[in-house]
Design an enzyme around this catalytic site. Structure first.
Site, PDB file in Angstrom:
ATOM      1  N   ARG A 107     126.546 -82.080 -92.227  1.00  0.00           N
ATOM      2  CA  ARG A 107     126.522 -80.634 -92.470  1.00  0.00           C
ATOM      3  C   ARG A 107     126.339 -79.782 -91.219  1.00  0.00           C
ATOM      4  O   ARG A 107     127.074 -78.833 -90.982  1.00  0.00           O
ATOM      5  CB  ARG A 107     125.338 -80.305 -93.391  1.00  0.00           C
ATOM      6  CG  ARG A 107     125.723 -80.066 -94.793  1.00  0.00           C
ATOM      7  CD  ARG A 107     124.549 -79.638 -95.626  1.00  0.00           C
ATOM      8  NE  ARG A 107     124.935 -79.814 -97.026  1.00  0.00           N
ATOM      9  CZ  ARG A 107     124.169 -79.549 -98.061  1.00  0.00           C
ATOM     10  NH1 ARG A 107     122.958 -79.095 -97.881  1.00  0.00           N
ATOM     11  NH2 ARG A 107     124.598 -79.728 -99.285  1.00  0.00           N
ATOM     12  N   LEU A 209     114.792 -79.177-105.663  1.00  0.00           N
ATOM     13  CA  LEU A 209     114.356 -78.850-107.023  1.00  0.00           C
ATOM     14  C   LEU A 209     113.253 -79.806-107.474  1.00  0.00           C
ATOM     15  O   LEU A 209     112.286 -79.397-108.121  1.00  0.00           O
ATOM     16  CB  LEU A 209     115.549 -78.889-107.988  1.00  0.00           C
ATOM     17  CG  LEU A 209     116.545 -77.741-107.778  1.00  0.00           C
ATOM     18  CD1 LEU A 209     117.789 -77.929-108.625  1.00  0.00           C
ATOM     19  CD2 LEU A 209     115.903 -76.396-108.087  1.00  0.00           C
TER      20      LEU A 209
HETATM   21  C1  LIG Z   1     123.881 -72.271-104.440  1.00  0.00           C
HETATM   22  C2  LIG Z   1     122.715 -73.210-104.369  1.00  0.00           C
HETATM   23  C3  LIG Z   1     122.828 -74.512-104.840  1.00  0.00           C
HETATM   24  C4  LIG Z   1     121.735 -75.384-104.773  1.00  0.00           C
HETATM   25  N1  LIG Z   1     121.858 -76.651-105.265  1.00  0.00           N
HETATM   26  C5  LIG Z   1     120.779 -77.460-105.266  1.00  0.00           C
HETATM   27  C6  LIG Z   1     120.847 -78.758-105.845  1.00  0.00           C
HETATM   28  O1  LIG Z   1     121.900 -79.178-106.334  1.00  0.00           O
HETATM   29  N2  LIG Z   1     119.723 -79.526-105.834  1.00  0.00           N
HETATM   30  C7  LIG Z   1     118.551 -79.108-105.277  1.00  0.00           C
HETATM   31  O2  LIG Z   1     117.558 -79.834-105.283  1.00  0.00           O
HETATM   32  N3  LIG Z   1     118.463 -77.878-104.719  1.00  0.00           N
HETATM   33  C8  LIG Z   1     119.533 -77.048-104.711  1.00  0.00           C
HETATM   34  N4  LIG Z   1     119.438 -75.810-104.149  1.00  0.00           N
HETATM   35  C9  LIG Z   1     118.146 -75.368-103.607  1.00  0.00           C
HETATM   36  C10 LIG Z   1     117.217 -74.966-104.750  1.00  0.00           C
HETATM   37  O3  LIG Z   1     117.964 -74.304-105.748  1.00  0.00           O
HETATM   38  C11 LIG Z   1     116.129 -74.030-104.248  1.00  0.00           C
HETATM   39  O4  LIG Z   1     115.456 -74.624-103.173  1.00  0.00           O
HETATM   40  C12 LIG Z   1     115.136 -73.735-105.375  1.00  0.00           C
HETATM   41  O5  LIG Z   1     115.782 -73.087-106.453  1.00  0.00           O
HETATM   42  C13 LIG Z   1     114.013 -72.846-104.879  1.00  0.00           C
HETATM   43  O6  LIG Z   1     113.210 -72.553-105.989  1.00  0.00           O
HETATM   44  P1  LIG Z   1     112.011 -71.533-105.852  1.00  0.00           P
HETATM   45  O7  LIG Z   1     111.408 -71.440-107.216  1.00  0.00           O
HETATM   46  O8  LIG Z   1     111.158 -71.890-104.711  1.00  0.00           O
HETATM   47  O9  LIG Z   1     112.726 -70.151-105.469  1.00  0.00           O
HETATM   48  P2  LIG Z   1     113.797 -69.308-106.295  1.00  0.00           P
HETATM   49  O10 LIG Z   1     114.533 -70.152-107.265  1.00  0.00           O
HETATM   50  O11 LIG Z   1     114.576 -68.552-105.274  1.00  0.00           O
HETATM   51  O12 LIG Z   1     112.912 -68.307-107.151  1.00  0.00           O
HETATM   52  C14 LIG Z   1     112.143 -67.323-106.522  1.00  0.00           C
HETATM   53  C15 LIG Z   1     111.820 -66.258-107.557  1.00  0.00           C
HETATM   54  O13 LIG Z   1     110.874 -65.340-106.993  1.00  0.00           O
HETATM   55  C16 LIG Z   1     111.325 -64.012-107.234  1.00  0.00           C
HETATM   56  N5  LIG Z   1     110.820 -63.170-106.131  1.00  0.00           N
HETATM   57  C17 LIG Z   1     111.036 -63.325-104.807  1.00  0.00           C
HETATM   58  N6  LIG Z   1     110.396 -62.378-104.105  1.00  0.00           N
HETATM   59  C18 LIG Z   1     109.753 -61.598-105.019  1.00  0.00           C
HETATM   60  C19 LIG Z   1     108.919 -60.446-104.916  1.00  0.00           C
HETATM   61  N7  LIG Z   1     108.617 -59.888-103.731  1.00  0.00           N
HETATM   62  N8  LIG Z   1     108.434 -59.907-106.052  1.00  0.00           N
HETATM   63  C20 LIG Z   1     108.734 -60.454-107.256  1.00  0.00           C
HETATM   64  N9  LIG Z   1     109.520 -61.540-107.417  1.00  0.00           N
HETATM   65  C21 LIG Z   1     110.017 -62.095-106.309  1.00  0.00           C
HETATM   66  C22 LIG Z   1     112.839 -64.107-107.249  1.00  0.00           C
HETATM   67  O14 LIG Z   1     113.411 -63.025-107.938  1.00  0.00           O
HETATM   68  C23 LIG Z   1     113.052 -65.436-107.956  1.00  0.00           C
HETATM   69  O15 LIG Z   1     113.043 -65.267-109.343  1.00  0.00           O
HETATM   70  C24 LIG Z   1     120.515 -74.940-104.201  1.00  0.00           C
HETATM   71  C25 LIG Z   1     120.403 -73.635-103.718  1.00  0.00           C
HETATM   72  C26 LIG Z   1     121.483 -72.773-103.801  1.00  0.00           C
HETATM   73  C27 LIG Z   1     121.333 -71.372-103.269  1.00  0.00           C
END
Ligand SMILES: Cc1cc2nc3c(=O)[nH]c(=O)nc-3n(C[C@H](O)[C@H](O)[C@H](O)COP(=O)(O)OP(=O)(O)OC[C@H]3O[C@@H](n4cnc5c(N)ncnc54)[C@H](O)[C@@H]3O)c2cc1C
Length: 336
Positions: A107, A209
């Protein structure tokens, strides 16, 4: 907390706070992350004195759909696995000169090759050429990409896909142990905003995830234990006075664009001391601008995005400047 429904700022007093706000990809011009992923948790944690680590390690996905006003969606690496190749606007397989595996190189190498090609040609994107694949196979094996590209007016059975690399995953973040604990008492972090060190300098695909789920479970378990067994002295929150003035939305949007362009050009896939120094200068100027918005204007989600984007961008630039070693997804070149 800003209440979206009425624009008021309300205090929420809690015994435990868990930051779970995701990554910071949107501080870069091209990103796979959802709108608003500017590292809010990282900026907030910094302000309360939490330890942050490895912020220079931002993973870029090599192939994201490019169109001037089109959404950035992932163009899966499986296409290259099936025989699609990256070409420039003249049809040259430019990645072959970077790595013996050509389009199938790792990558970060493919991302750098595309970046280099875009810089030297001045083109806004490169192309994924699918001509080696049968048209029927393409739409059957990749129905999602086929449909999304069709929505953008591109029939990938006969046309190449315009692609760019894009900021995809934040390997660093708020330093925590495996139970989500930061160095600030009763403040935890989980998911992409946190950094246990699991992803090192470059995350392996599909591991995040799982980390989110296990991190959340371990943190919840510890916090429940603490809440049952500990005594908490909760602070009296200060009242928030909201000014009446509304910040000019055009200026806010333009400032955020400037953060994203600055990070993309000077602190993105290929970094150097001089580029990072320039990024820092621009961001420090923006920080002053944002300070006056923040003290004189009503809070809005856009203003909060901008303020935190400037802060996280400065933190990434700082971390990158301190690390002279190219490793994982942090790549540094000598200045001329
Ligand atoms: C297109 C894509 C494909 C992916 N595919 C994979 C995969 O196949 N397998 C894998 O393991 N990982 C994958 N990833 C990575 C994985 O999806 C992310 O690392 C994971 O979803 C992060 O989860 P999180 O809960 O930490 O953050 P997020 O899912 O980003 O959630 C954060 C939440 O906090 C909220 N938030 C943020 N700031 C604030 C604020 N100031 N006030 C209130 N709310 C706020 C947001 O609105 C959101 O709802 C992928 C990522 C992307 C972008």
């Amino acid at each position: 907390v800003l209440d979206d429904a009425n624009g008021e700022v309300v205090a929420i007093v809690a015994r435990k706070t868990v930051l779970a706000s995701g990554g910071l990809g949107q501080i870069f011009q091209h990103s796979t992350n959802r709108q608003g992923s500017v590292g809010h948790g990282i900026a907030m944690a910094y302000r309360v004195g939490a330890r942050l680590i490895d912020l220079e390690y931002v993973q870029f996905h090599p192939t994201v759909f490019y169109g001037p006003n089109a959404p950035h969606f992932l163009v899966t690496e499986a296409l290259r696995g099936e025989g699609a190749v990256l070409v420039n606007s003249r049809g040259d397989k430019f990645v072959d000169t970077f790595h013996p595996l050509g389009s199938l190189a790792p990558r970060d190498i493919v991302s750098r090759a595309i970046h280099q090609e875009m810089v030297s040609s001045g083109d806004p994107c490169v192309f994924l050429d699918l001509s080696a694949l049968e048209p029927g196979f393409i739409s059957e094996r990749f129905p999602f990409i086929y449909r999304r590209c069709q929505e953008q007016g591109i029939d990938i059975r006969s046309e190449p896909i315009p692609v760019v690399p894009a900021a995809h995953y934040t390997c660093g973040g708020i330093h925590t142990d495996l139970n989500g604990r930061t160095n600030v008492k009763h403040s935890n972090a989980i998911g992409e905003t946190a950094c246990t060190g699991l992803h090192g300098a470059n995350r392996l695909a599909s591991t995040s995830l799982l980390e989110c789920l296990t991190g959340a479970k371990c943190t919840a378990r510890e916090d429940i234990g603490d809440i049952r067994n500990m005594e908490f002295r909760l602070p009296e929150p200060r009242e928030w006075k909201s000014p009446q003035r509304v910040a000019d939305p055009t200026l806010i949007l333009q400032d955020l664009n400037q953060v994203r362009q600055t990070m993309w050009n000077y602190a993105g896939i290929v970094r150097s001391n001089r580029r990072l120094a320039r990024a820092r200068r621009i961001l420090l100027e923006l920080r002053e601008e944002v300070r006056s918005f923040y003290s004189d204007c009503r809070l809005s989600p856009e203003l909060i995005d901008l303020r935190n984007a400037v802060r996280t961008a400065l933190l990434v630039v700082h971390a990158a400047s301190l690390n002279p070693d190219s490793k994982g997804c942090h790549y540094v070149v000598e200045d001329d």
